[in-house]
Design an enzyme around this catalytic site. Structure first.
Site, short mmCIF file in Angstrom:
data_model
loop_
_atom_site.label_atom_id
_atom_site.label_comp_id
_atom_site.label_asym_id
_atom_site.label_seq_id
_atom_site.Cartn_x
_atom_site.Cartn_y
_atom_site.Cartn_z
N ASP A 1 0.86 -1.18 0.00
CA ASP A 1 0.00 0.00 0.00
C ASP A 1 0.90 1.23 0.00
O ASP A 1 2.09 1.15 0.31
CB ASP A 1 -0.92 -0.03 1.22
CG ASP A 1 -2.09 0.93 1.08
OD1 ASP A 1 -2.24 1.52 0.01
OD2 ASP A 1 -2.85 1.07 2.06
N CYS B 1 -6.23 -21.70 17.30
CA CYS B 1 -4.97 -21.79 18.05
C CYS B 1 -4.98 -22.96 19.04
O CYS B 1 -3.94 -23.26 19.64
CB CYS B 1 -4.68 -20.48 18.78
SG CYS B 1 -5.86 -20.07 20.09
N ASP C 1 -3.58 7.55 -3.31
CA ASP C 1 -4.84 8.27 -3.50
C ASP C 1 -5.20 9.00 -2.21
O ASP C 1 -4.50 8.89 -1.20
CB ASP C 1 -5.95 7.28 -3.87
CG ASP C 1 -6.13 6.20 -2.81
OD1 ASP C 1 -5.10 5.67 -2.31
OD2 ASP C 1 -7.28 5.89 -2.45
#
Length: 513
Positions: A81, A276, A116
């Site tokens: 990103d 888990c 953006d």
């Protein structure tokens, strides 16, 4: 590629491998990652996403020299990103769009995102318009820059659309950005809506973008990673998700389950988290860091299982059946599901991309009015309208209202009625009038219905006879008949043979007792 209406299973090709979509990219923290990358892979994720802005600020030139895959120790597909999430959180980032785009190419990202300006919520309309225009400007410039930065197109590039809840602005953004040759189109800024369970507006955003961008391009829904909303998003055409929810929730001792999120302390101490293998009581007695690691691992496991279930439902051509189940697990999601029945955009999307044709399709359960929005039902409605309009003017018609144990066309009674030389229709509460020849075709013969108001229909015919089982007497008032219309009540359709002579005489215009 496998499809189920608008949803699909596809392949996204990158330099470091193929991503099977729909896919979730777990967000990786380059500074401190609680769940080891090898464990993330074991949980079913062959792809991850990290933040190029944070990488640049933390590692700078080292990441350029090593490459992002070497730096993180990951040899699979890797997305970066650009820092837009930080803009959403803090209002700014200390980098410009050209700089971060170049950096993503230089560190070897498989998939990069332009910088953006995300649309926050709530946000004044005039400010959103300015920000969207700036995002569009950056998108155009990024495509021009990449011709020089990445001439061999080694990095796939994502073009975000913005506008948030302002549908017209979002539609403008999607239209302009989709005219540019991005590899993936993204729906930006649903995170704040997701946090408030505002699923209805998220659905509207997906429909707006999906109805605008090229049908063959992947759609990425930024920041969404919860089992409640993912099936509906995929059903509407989303291919890719990314999320740090597994980690953010774990830091707050929140546990993701298939239908909800709960705090660890709210679970029975003996409740075992399957992802888990630890009970809630055991986790509560652990130190903070170990507890967070194990809850995050469990949360990822739940997300992985959800994606596996979504893909399986697509292969079974039953994703919408699953969506209908999910919708009834949370009021906010149900409201979003109901909104589809009133959405012209959804009807447009169904008519454009759905096929309505399924092999070995599962039972289609219509539990209430909301289920009438399902693509299978809408497509069947389109098909029936075209078919009946194509029949032209009908001189004689027979309408059957009642129940039968098997597809009516296969019964002896059906054959006898057809031989009368008139057009025969079955009345169905979900679809209206169905020509008898289609009574064994999907979805008509596979549909069950509960709590459904009868559908109003019009029949334009010279002479019509409506045969009604006694227990369906109230349904007759929903049929508007243009022309001569006679109603015959019978105790059971199975006894219709006894009325054959009377039926024949009514349809030939020569009634006999």
């Amino acid at each position: 590629m496998e499809k189920d209406e608008v949803a699909r299973i596809g392949k996204l090709y990158t330099r470091h491998g193929v991503v099977e979509t729909p896919a979730l990219f777990p967000v990786i923290n380059p500074s401190k990652q609680y769940v080891e990358l090898s464990r993330i892979r074991d949980l079913g994720f062959s792809q991850v996403i990290t933040n190029a802005y944070i990488i640049k600020g933390t590692y700078g030139d080292s990441a350029r020299d090593l490459g992002i895959h070497e730096l993180l120790g990951w040899d699979g597909p890797l997305m970066t990103d650009s820092g837009a999430y930080q803009i959403l959180q803090y209002g700014y980032v200390d980098v410009n769009p050209d700089e971060i785009l170049r950096y993503q190419v230089e560190i070897g990202s498989d998939i990069g995102v332009i910088l953006d300006i995300p649309t926050g919520y709530p946000r004044p309309r005039d400010l959103v318009e300015v920000e969207v225009n700036e995002t569009v400007r950056r998108a155009r410039r990024a495509i021009l820059m990449l011709r020089e930065l990445d001439p061999d197109h080694r990095m796939l590039i994502v073009g975000p659309t913005q506008g948030g809840v302002y549908g017209d602005i979002l539609a403008y953004s999607a239209r302009v950005v989709s005219e540019l040759p991005f590899d993936i189109y993204a729906i930006g800024s649903p995170t704040t809506l997701l946090q408030s369970y505002n699923f209805t507006n998220i659905v509207k955003m997906i429909l707006t973008v999906k109805s605008t961008v090229p049908a063959g391009k992947p759609i990425h829904l930024f920041g969404v990673g919860h089992p409640l909303i993912m099936p509906l998003a995929v059903a509407l055409g989303v291919d890719i998700f990314d999320s740090a929810s597994y980690m953010l929730y774990a830091n707050d001792d929140r546990v993701i389950l298939s239908s909800r999120t709960v705090r660890l302390g709210e679970l029975d101490r003996g409740y075992v988290l399957d992802g888990c293998g630890k009970s809630a009581g055991e986790l509560l007695e652990m130190g903070k860091e170990e507890r967070v690691r194990l809850i995050a691992q469990h949360n990822l496991w739940v997300l992985s299982r959800e994606l596996a279930e979504i893909k399986q439902r697509i292969r079974e051509h039953d994703l919408w059946g699953y969506v209908a189940q999910k919708a009834r697990q949370h009021p906010s999601l149900y409201r979003a599901y109901v909104a589809l029945s009133r959405s012209p955009l959804f009807s447009k999307l169904v008519s454009k991309l759905a096929s309505g044709l399924k092999v070995n399709a599962a039972q289609l359960n219509i539990l209430d009015e909301a289920d009438l929005a399902r693509p299978e039902v809408q497509w069947a409605g389109f098909r029936l309208r075209r078919l009946i309009e194509g029949m032209g003017d009908l001189n004689n018609a027979l309408v059957i209202i009642g129940d039968y144990d098997e597809p009516f066309i296969r019964t002896q009674v059906a054959g006898e009625l057809i031989r009368l030389g008139v057009r025969v229709f079955l009345y169905h509460g979900a679809y209206g009038l169905i020509p008898i020849e289609l009574s064994d075709v999907y979805p008509f013969s596979q549909t069950t219905r509960v709590n459904l108001r009868p559908r109003r229909v019009s029949l334009k015919v010279g002479n019509a006879l409506i045969i009604v089982e006694d227990r369906y007497r109230d349904v007759v008032k929903y049929i508007r008949c243009e022309g001569e219309c006679t109603v015959l009540y019978v105790d059971s359709l199975k006894n219709i043979k006894a009325y054959e002579r009377y039926i024949r005489s009514l349809l030939t215009g020569n009634p006999q007792p």
